[in-house]
Structure formats: C-alpha cells, structure tokens
Motif scaffolding. Structure first.
Motif, mmCIF file in Angstrom:
data_model
loop_
_atom_site.group_PDB
_atom_site.id
_atom_site.type_symbol
_atom_site.label_atom_id
_atom_site.label_comp_id
_atom_site.label_asym_id
_atom_site.label_seq_id
_atom_site.Cartn_x
_atom_site.Cartn_y
_atom_site.Cartn_z
ATOM 1 N N UNK A 75 2.857 12.505 1.206
ATOM 2 C CA UNK A 75 3.976 13.086 0.636
ATOM 3 C C UNK A 75 4.531 12.276 1.752
ATOM 4 N N UNK A 76 4.242 11.378 2.832
ATOM 5 C CA UNK A 76 5.059 10.798 3.619
ATOM 6 C C UNK A 76 6.112 9.587 2.627
ATOM 7 N N UNK A 77 5.245 9.150 1.344
ATOM 8 C CA UNK A 77 5.963 8.425 0.001
ATOM 9 C C UNK A 77 7.407 9.680 -0.390
ATOM 10 N N UNK A 78 7.161 10.396 0.276
ATOM 11 C CA UNK A 78 8.584 11.795 -0.889
ATOM 12 C C UNK A 78 9.338 11.961 0.562
ATOM 13 N N UNK A 79 8.495 11.946 1.818
ATOM 14 C CA UNK A 79 9.421 11.797 3.273
ATOM 15 C C UNK A 79 10.666 11.628 3.174
ATOM 16 N N UNK A 80 12.062 10.598 2.403
ATOM 17 C CA UNK A 80 12.276 10.280 2.774
ATOM 18 C C UNK A 80 13.665 10.207 1.204
ATOM 19 N N UNK A 81 15.189 10.126 1.469
ATOM 20 C CA UNK A 81 15.536 9.688 0.556
ATOM 21 C C UNK A 81 15.873 8.506 -0.734
ATOM 22 N N UNK A 82 15.714 7.666 0.370
ATOM 23 C CA UNK A 82 15.235 6.470 -0.065
ATOM 24 C C UNK A 82 13.968 5.860 0.571
ATOM 25 N N UNK A 83 13.288 4.887 -0.137
ATOM 26 C CA UNK A 83 11.637 3.223 0.768
ATOM 27 C C UNK A 83 12.820 2.373 0.082
ATOM 28 N N UNK A 84 12.795 1.703 1.258
ATOM 29 C CA UNK A 84 13.367 0.409 1.951
ATOM 30 C C UNK A 84 12.289 -0.330 1.874
ATOM 31 N N UNK A 85 11.968 -1.038 0.832
ATOM 32 C CA UNK A 85 10.934 -2.250 1.884
ATOM 33 C C UNK A 85 11.696 -3.860 2.168
ATOM 34 N N UNK A 86 11.281 -4.291 4.016
ATOM 35 C CA UNK A 86 11.404 -5.300 4.393
ATOM 36 C C UNK A 86 10.682 -5.773 5.596
ATOM 37 N N UNK A 87 10.503 -6.949 5.437
ATOM 38 C CA UNK A 87 10.446 -7.839 4.701
ATOM 39 C C UNK A 87 9.543 -7.330 3.761
ATOM 40 N N UNK A 88 9.834 -7.650 2.127
ATOM 41 C CA UNK A 88 9.222 -7.904 1.273
ATOM 42 C C UNK A 88 8.662 -8.698 0.673
ATOM 43 N N UNK A 89 7.374 -8.999 1.398
ATOM 44 C CA UNK A 89 6.832 -10.109 1.615
ATOM 45 C C UNK A 89 6.460 -11.042 -0.449
ATOM 46 N N UNK A 90 6.246 -11.690 -1.381
ATOM 47 C CA UNK A 90 5.365 -12.148 -1.763
ATOM 48 C C UNK A 90 4.517 -11.052 -2.458
ATOM 49 N N UNK A 91 3.647 -10.766 -1.234
ATOM 50 C CA UNK A 91 2.653 -10.088 -2.036
ATOM 51 C C UNK A 91 2.696 -8.694 -1.758
ATOM 52 N N UNK A 92 3.583 -7.786 -1.931
ATOM 53 C CA UNK A 92 4.270 -6.634 -1.176
ATOM 54 C C UNK A 92 4.397 -6.328 -2.928
ATOM 55 N N UNK A 93 5.554 -7.385 -3.064
ATOM 56 C CA UNK A 93 6.119 -7.778 -4.111
ATOM 57 C C UNK A 93 4.962 -7.245 -5.670
ATOM 58 N N UNK A 94 4.553 -8.431 -6.050
ATOM 59 C CA UNK A 94 2.969 -8.828 -6.546
ATOM 60 C C UNK A 94 2.346 -7.712 -6.522
ATOM 61 N N UNK A 95 2.061 -6.843 -5.302
ATOM 62 C CA UNK A 95 1.025 -5.298 -5.758
ATOM 63 C C UNK A 95 2.182 -4.602 -6.101
ATOM 64 N N UNK A 96 3.054 -4.326 -6.002
ATOM 65 C CA UNK A 96 4.008 -2.949 -6.674
ATOM 66 C C UNK A 96 4.509 -3.300 -7.563
ATOM 67 N N UNK A 97 4.608 -4.772 -8.489
ATOM 68 C CA UNK A 97 4.652 -4.853 -9.621
ATOM 69 C C UNK A 97 3.062 -4.919 -10.642
ATOM 70 N N UNK A 98 2.130 -5.178 -9.813
ATOM 71 C CA UNK A 98 1.028 -4.112 -11.191
ATOM 72 C C UNK A 98 0.819 -3.063 -10.407
ATOM 73 N N UNK A 99 0.913 -2.383 -9.857
ATOM 74 C CA UNK A 99 0.953 -0.708 -9.403
ATOM 75 C C UNK A 99 -0.283 -1.314 -8.695
ATOM 76 N N UNK A 100 -0.742 -1.922 -7.744
ATOM 77 C CA UNK A 100 -1.586 -1.925 -6.625
ATOM 78 C C UNK A 100 -1.251 -1.185 -5.937
ATOM 79 N N UNK A 101 -2.533 -0.645 -5.053
ATOM 80 C CA UNK A 101 -2.649 0.723 -4.087
ATOM 81 C C UNK A 101 -4.492 0.138 -3.428
ATOM 82 N N UNK A 102 -3.904 -0.792 -2.470
ATOM 83 C CA UNK A 102 -4.993 -1.132 -2.070
ATOM 84 C C UNK A 102 -4.677 -1.023 -0.117
#
Ligand code: C5P
Length: 398
Positions: A75-102
């Motif tokens: 619900x949290x992930x859908x409670x907004x119009x847009x999700x902004x990642x700032x700062x997007x670290x190398x680690x966060x980018x890597x996780x999202x690119x690979x679909x990790x969810x830890x």
C-alpha cells in the motif's frame, strides 16, 4: 485538484541531506511527500528531521513491524503518484535493476505500480563502473526515469559525474511529471525529428574539430516528446549520454552525416534542431596522421558545413509542419535570434544566453521567438525546458 503525493526513497549517501531541501521545495509547490529512509540513509539524515519536513510518519526498516500493521509495503508503494529515489545509490539501483527486495525501500520499489524517478548520487568511479552503467541501462529500459547525476566536485574529493541533481532540478522534474500527466499523450501518431549534440569533423584519423555541446538539452527534448506519445527519431553527434528511453536514436559524427540521417527521417510532423553543428569542416580529411614537421603547423583550409536547420526549413517537399531551431548567443540574444528566425526560415527559435555555464550544465533560461512575438521563460532545469517545449509543440500540432 486532488492532492499531489510523492513517495520519496532516501538512499544512504552524503547527498541525502539535499533530500531535505527537496521535501521543502515540494511542500512549497503543494506536493506532499511521504518518505522511506533506508538504514544506511539514517546515518546521514535523521528520520526526525525528515518527518518534521514531511509532517508525516517516516518509514524505515527500524519501524517496519508496526508499519506493516498500519500500512503494508504494498500500500505504501502505491500511496503516491510517483516514486522518487533521491539519492539513488549504486546499491539501490543494483537492487531495483535485479528485482531484489530485502529491505523496505527495495520492497516498495519492486511492489510499486507507479512511475519511478531516480536521482543517482555516488562516487564518479562507482557511477562509471560497468556494473552501474549496466544497471542504469536496464532500469531505463524498464521505464525508470533518471535525473542527473551532475558533473562536479564530490564529497570524496574526486571530480566528475556522480553528484546528485540539485533539489530544484528534481523538484522541476517532478512538477513536469504532473504537467505531462495532465496533458496525456497528445503527440500519439506524430513523428518528430530531433538533432542533438555537437558534430565532429575529422582532420586526420586522430584529430578533429568539434565543440562543447553535451547533448543534454536535445536528449531531454527527445525524451519529453516521446513521453507525450510521439515517435521520436533522435539524430545525435558524439555525446557521453545513454540512449534515452522510448526514442529511436541514430548516432552520427559529421554534419554531412547528420544531414543525411535527418533527410532519411522525413517525412516528419516536426523537427527540433538542437544540435550544435560545427560551422566548418576541414576541406579534406587526411587519410594518414599528419606528421609534425619542420615547416611548422600545417594549414587547414575549411569548407562551410550544410545548415541542417535551414535545409529542413526551406524544403519544397516534405518540409515538417513545424521547424524549431535553437540559438546560442552571448549578447543581444533577442535581436540575433529574430534575425536567425528570418534567415533560417524556421517557425520558432529557442534562444538562450550561453555567456554563463549553460553548455554542459543542467539548467537553462530561454526565450521562444516566433513571428508574432517573444515568450520569456524563467530559469529552469533542462528537463523542465524540454517538458514545457514538448507541450508547446504538441499544442502547435494539435
Ligand atoms: O547559425 P547557428 O549555429 O547559430 O544556428 C543555430 C541553429 O541552427 C540550431 O538550431 C542548430 O541546430 C542549427 N544549425 C544546423 N546546421 C548548421 C548550423 C546550425 O542545423 N550547420
């Protein structure tokens, strides 16, 4: 108007302090922010300062047990119009690119059905690392939008791309998202040609004439037009930018190649010539490297390059209905741009003053010159100039 809400994921980097300013700017523009602070980020900004600015609960793994009872990550992930990642670290980018969810941030990013905008921030080597670039390309192909990173001095003492985009630029990109959402896809079914970047004119196999155009403004315009539904053919000279999402790109070097690629893209409904085409090219290109000799430097005679904007504007057949040119001036901007409009035969000139650091920079202040008058825009991010210009192009073609 319904309330505008952004979910801000604050990643763990020194740039996290800038996200506080972003929340403040968004609040001033009437956009509410709900924040997820990763564990790493909480070493850089305290959840208390984030929560004071968002005037809301702050979400993080430290509290996720109770949060799951109050509001699940879905619900949290859908409670907004847009999700902004700032700062997007190398680690966060890597996780999202690979679909990790830890953790909560990556879980929310995997679960969201909303558009995602990332503002990367990291050390220059980390940004340029092949793994990060691969992740960036993967994310772009998955539809994630990016703003920055900017070039400049970094907290670690190095210099180069990796600085997070300024809060004002991220704020402008978020407002542009809302503007675009309001107008939908008015360019669906239209074809638009965009030129961008410098051209490179070969002297011999290793030397060339070129200029400092970064291609950022042209790429941003191509992307903005594509978001409005246009089929965009972007013809770019050599630049250090990744392929923009949803755009059909042709990479060229010289002005003559650029013109040929533009002609091949016709018919088009509109053409936007942003490229900084070299005015001259060496009359001939030496087939072998010119040797340094006792006679001093070799004379290089130059020939005039084709004017792509003027050629497209003056075409007897297949002239795009709307042809837009750019004018980079250092003085008497308006007067020179008006002359250019007449001389080139285009419909609009977007003029800017390049006496500052516009070339290669991330913001721009422009005026739009048309036969019937001049419109001045305030200084804004190049991405915001692109969004506004794309909207005006859509209105003109409607
Ligand atoms: O003449 P000037 O270079 O100032 O004009 C700028 C405009 O003309 C830009 O839109 C640029 O893309 C276009 N141009 C072009 N081909 C050239 C020179 C400029 O398309 N050879």
């Amino acid at each position: 108007m319904t309330e505008r809400r952004v979910l801000l994921v604050i990643g763990g980097g020194i740039a996290a302090y800038k996200s506080l300013e972003l929340i403040r700017l968004l609040a001033k523009s009437g956009v509410r922010t709900r924040a997820i602070v990763t564990n790493a980020a909480s070493h850089f900004v305290t959840p208390l300062s984030v929560g004071s600015l968002t005037e809301d609960k702050v979400y993080g793994d430290l509290f996720s047990l109770t949060d799951e009872a109050e509001m699940g990550h879905i619900q949290l992930s859908r409670s907004a119009d847009l999700v902004v990642v700032a700062p997007a670290t190398a680690d966060l980018m890597a996780k999202v690119a690979h679909g990790l969810a830890n953790d909560l941030a990556s879980t929310a990013l995997l679960a969201t059905d909303k558009p995602v905008l990332m503002a990367p921030a990291m050390n220059v080597r980390m940004w340029l690392n092949a793994a990060t670039q691969r992740n960036r390309a993967r994310l772009a192909a998955d539809g994630v939008q990016f703003i920055g990173p900017d070039d400049g001095a970094m907290a670690c003492g190095e210099f180069g791309p990796g600085r997070m985009a300024e809060p004002q630029a991220i704020h402008d990109a978020i407002l542009a998202f809302y503007d675009q959402r309001a107008i939908g896809q008015p360019l669906a079914g239209r074809k638009v040609l965009v030129t961008a970047g410098p051209t490179l004119e070969q002297i011999d196999p290793v030397r060339f004439i070129s200029n400092r155009s970064s291609g950022k403004q042209g790429f941003a315009i191509a992307e903005a037009l594509a978001r409005l539904g246009a089929h965009v053919r972007l013809v770019s000279g050599p630049v250090a930018l990744a392929d923009p999402f949803g755009v059909d790109i042709v990479r060229v070097e010289s002005a003559e190649q650029m013109l040929a690629a533009c002609e091949a893209a016709l018919p088009a409904d509109a053409a936007v010539c942003v490229a900084a085409v070299a005015d001259w090219r060496p009359e001939s290109t030496a087939s072998k490297k010119i040797k340094k000799g006792a006679d001093g430097p070799p004379p290089i005679s130059l020939s005039e390059n084709p004017d792509i904007l003027a050629t497209l504007s003056k075409k007897k057949s297949k002239r795009p209905r709307l042809v837009v040119g750019f004018a980079a001036e250092t003085n008497d901007v308006e007067a020179h741009a008006k002359q250019k409009l007449a001389k080139k035969g285009c419909d609009w000139i977007v003029a800017n003053d390049v006496s500052g650091d516009v070339m290669g920079g991330d913001s721009n202040q422009v005026m739009i010159i048309r036969a019937d008058g001049v419109e001045r825009w305030p200084e804004m991010a190049k991405t915001a100039v692109a969004g506004k210009l794309a909207a005006e192009i859509a209105a003109a073609l409607a």
